[in-house]
Design an enzyme around this catalytic site. Structure first.
Site, PDB file in Angstrom:
ATOM      1  N   GLU A 294       8.944   8.447 -16.891  1.00 36.46           N
ATOM      2  CA  GLU A 294       7.372   8.863 -17.059  1.00 36.46           C
ATOM      3  C   GLU A 294       6.684   8.374 -18.400  1.00 36.46           C
ATOM      4  OE1 GLU A 294       6.692  13.051 -15.140  1.00 36.46           O
ATOM      5  OE2 GLU A 294       8.794  12.881 -15.447  1.00 36.46           O
TER       6      GLU A 294
ATOM      7  N   HIS B  88       0.775  -1.156   0.106  1.00 32.67           N
ATOM      8  CA  HIS B  88      -0.014   0.037  -0.226  1.00 32.67           C
ATOM      9  C   HIS B  88       1.064   1.187   0.018  1.00 32.67           C
ATOM     10  CE1 HIS B  88      -3.264  -2.869   1.228  1.00 32.67           C
ATOM     11  NE2 HIS B  88      -2.402  -3.379   2.033  1.00 32.67           N
TER      12      HIS B  88
ATOM     13  N   SER C 221      13.538  21.328 -16.529  1.00 39.62           N
ATOM     14  CA  SER C 221      12.438  22.351 -16.959  1.00 39.62           C
ATOM     15  C   SER C 221      12.893  23.437 -17.653  1.00 39.62           C
ATOM     16  CB  SER C 221      11.706  22.697 -15.435  1.00 39.62           C
ATOM     17  OG  SER C 221      10.851  23.754 -15.675  1.00 39.62           O
TER      18      SER C 221
ATOM     19  N   LYS D 225      15.102  22.083 -11.434  1.00 44.38           N
ATOM     20  CA  LYS D 225      14.419  20.701 -11.777  1.00 44.38           C
ATOM     21  C   LYS D 225      15.297  19.830 -12.341  1.00 44.38           C
ATOM     22  CE  LYS D 225      10.776  19.536 -10.881  1.00 44.38           C
ATOM     23  NZ  LYS D 225       9.290  20.045 -11.329  1.00 44.38           N
TER      24      LYS D 225
END
Ligand code: ARG
Length: 462
Positions: free
Chosen positions: A293, A159, A280, A286
């Site tokens: 992803e 979980h 970024s 970043k």
């Protein structure tokens, strides 16, 4: 009727609409089958010669012509015309213009329906081998990384909550297992598809004495399909192949998701090499795990292909229908997407570091030793359900006073259970727990090493 008409156009009046030509063509997609189409045609024509349906000289002409065409396509010299619809027609037309009359005999006893069914099977057999090689490469990358972390600890999650301590190797080896099932599944797909549909004709077979076993043998099939109607309409293997790719993508997406989370500042468990990250355009600080992803997102394309393939097959009337031509769009897309994902994930695995210090610094958070403490009580003769309750109360107590289980004193333990004695210390703390894992396949060093040895010896035997 115009003389310039192709033989299959003679049935129809006039030329196909321009829109029809564009709409029905599959050449742009199926030209990548050319090698397999040529191999199938050579086998077919050799069989025609064996059966005296064409002469040996004609067979030689056909074979040499086809091999020339193969070279022309491979070298980019072949002119593809979409009016010819598909790779089968394109090659046949080129052969006829190259060798004349003999070329017109190639399609004896054959239909594009059994031809294309043969071509995709041949292509897929090879593609599966390539994918299996890539799976092994990725498995090896995981096993190599696991070898470096057979003693370093991390929490195992359920979980996404801290559950129990494990060695990092055990976590990494869990992916090797998933990939192994993918490997076997692809092998099963290859096993099932490896029968030759050639000789099934358009749907009902042929009145000519074709030797189907000869072409099957030449093409390395394990046998021939039993039923011509099924053989031309069967694309089960396409759905199965895409499913197998989709499940690989699912597995990769779980890894991607883990490492996206693990590489966040909140976790800091892993550092994915800069070469697999992007920055970024606005925020200079970043360092984004975009590659992972995208690996996660590609799963969507794979599921889309699977859904498309299944829907194409649904409720098709028995036999061949042109719907089946659309199979290749999705089969190729699935193969290409999963190939790219497997390649990049293998590279990422080879260039990712586990921040073992950062992980161990937080390791005693979250009561990872609670289950082991309950099992310690079982060892003292207490029923597990009772032990579970005792440890639950102890954890609640620890939370109230901001302590870990290992920091409790004998008096505190006594209040909850007289069965807890001094020896409990050896059972608390992540390191002790991992050292005590007794079950096969558990998250300890011993079990991880055993698995690493298993994989290494398995691949040595390959
Ligand atoms: N390009 C077609 C396909 O991929 C070949 C078969 C066409 N057959 C037909 N009867 N129109 O399925």
């Amino acid at each position: 009727m115009s003389k310039s008409k192709k033989s299959w156009e003679k049935r129809l009046s006039g030329q196909p609409d321009k829109l029809t030509i564009d709409f029905v063509e599959s050449l742009s997609i199926d030209k990548r089958l050319y090698k397999y189409d040529i191999a199938g045609s050579i086998a077919h024509s050799q069989m025609l010669a064996e059966q005296k349906l064409i002469t040996k000289v004609e067979f030689k002409q056909i074979k040499n012509g086809l091999l020339e065409i193969e070279t022309e396509i491979a070298e980019g010299r072949f002119k593809f015309t979409k009016k010819l619809e598909d790779i089968h027609m394109a090659i046949e037309a080129a052969l006829i213009s190259k060798i004349g009359q003999a070329g017109k005999k190639l399609h004896t006893g054959r239909s594009r329906n059994d031809q294309v069914a043969t071509d995709i099977r041949l292509w897929m057999r090879d593609e599966i081998e390539t994918l299996q090689d890539k799976i092994i490469l990725l498995q090896r990358a995981f096993v190599e990384m696991a070898g470096k972390h057979t003693k370093d600890l991390m929490p195992a999650f359920t979980h996404l909550q801290r559950a129990g301590p494990i060695v990092i190797a055990a976590y990494l080896l869990s992916f090797v297992e998933q990939l192994e099932r993918d490997f076997v599944r692809l092998g099963n797909c290859s096993f099932l598809l490896n029968v030759s549909p050639l000789g099934s004709g358009a749907v009902a077979g042929s009145t000519l004495p074709l030797d189907r076993k000869s072409t099957a043998k030449q093409l390395g099939f394990s046998g021939i399909s039993r039923n011509s109607i099924d053989a031309v309409g069967d694309r089960d293997f396409c759905a199965e192949f895409i499913f197998d790719c989709a499940l690989i993508a699912t597995h990769l997406s779980r890894l991607a998701e883990d490492w996206i989370i693990y590489s966040s500042s909140e976790f800091g468990f892993v550092s994915v090499d800069d070469s697999f990250c992007t920055s970024s355009s606005m925020m200079p600080q970043k360092r984004n795990p975009d590659v992972l992803e995208l690996v996660r997102a590609k799963t969507g394309s794979l599921y889309g292909s699977l859904m498309a393939m299944l829907t194409i097959l649904k409720a098709q009337p028995t036999g061949y229908n042109r719907d089946l031509q659309e199979d290749k769009v999705h089969v190729f897309a699935a193969a290409d997407t999963i190939t790219a994902s497997l390649d990049i994930v293998a590279a990422i695995v080879l260039h990712t570091k586990f921040n073992t210090e950062k992980i161990s610094a937080g390791l005693e958070e979250g009561f990872l030793d609670a289950t082991a403490l309950a099992e310690y009580l079982v060892g003292k003769g207490i029923a597990f359900r009772q032990a579970h309750g005792i440890v639950g109360s102890l954890v609640a107590y620890c939370e109230r006073c901001g302590k870990k289980l290992a920091q409790l004193g004998a008096d505190e333990f006594k209040k909850y259970s007289p069965a807890i004695t001094k020896d409990v210390k050896k059972h608390l703390g992540s390191k002790n727990v991992v050292g005590k894992y007794a079950t096969d396949g558990a998250g300890g060093t011993r079990q991880a090493k055993k698995q690493i040895a298993y994989w290494k010896s398995k691949w040595q035997r390959l």
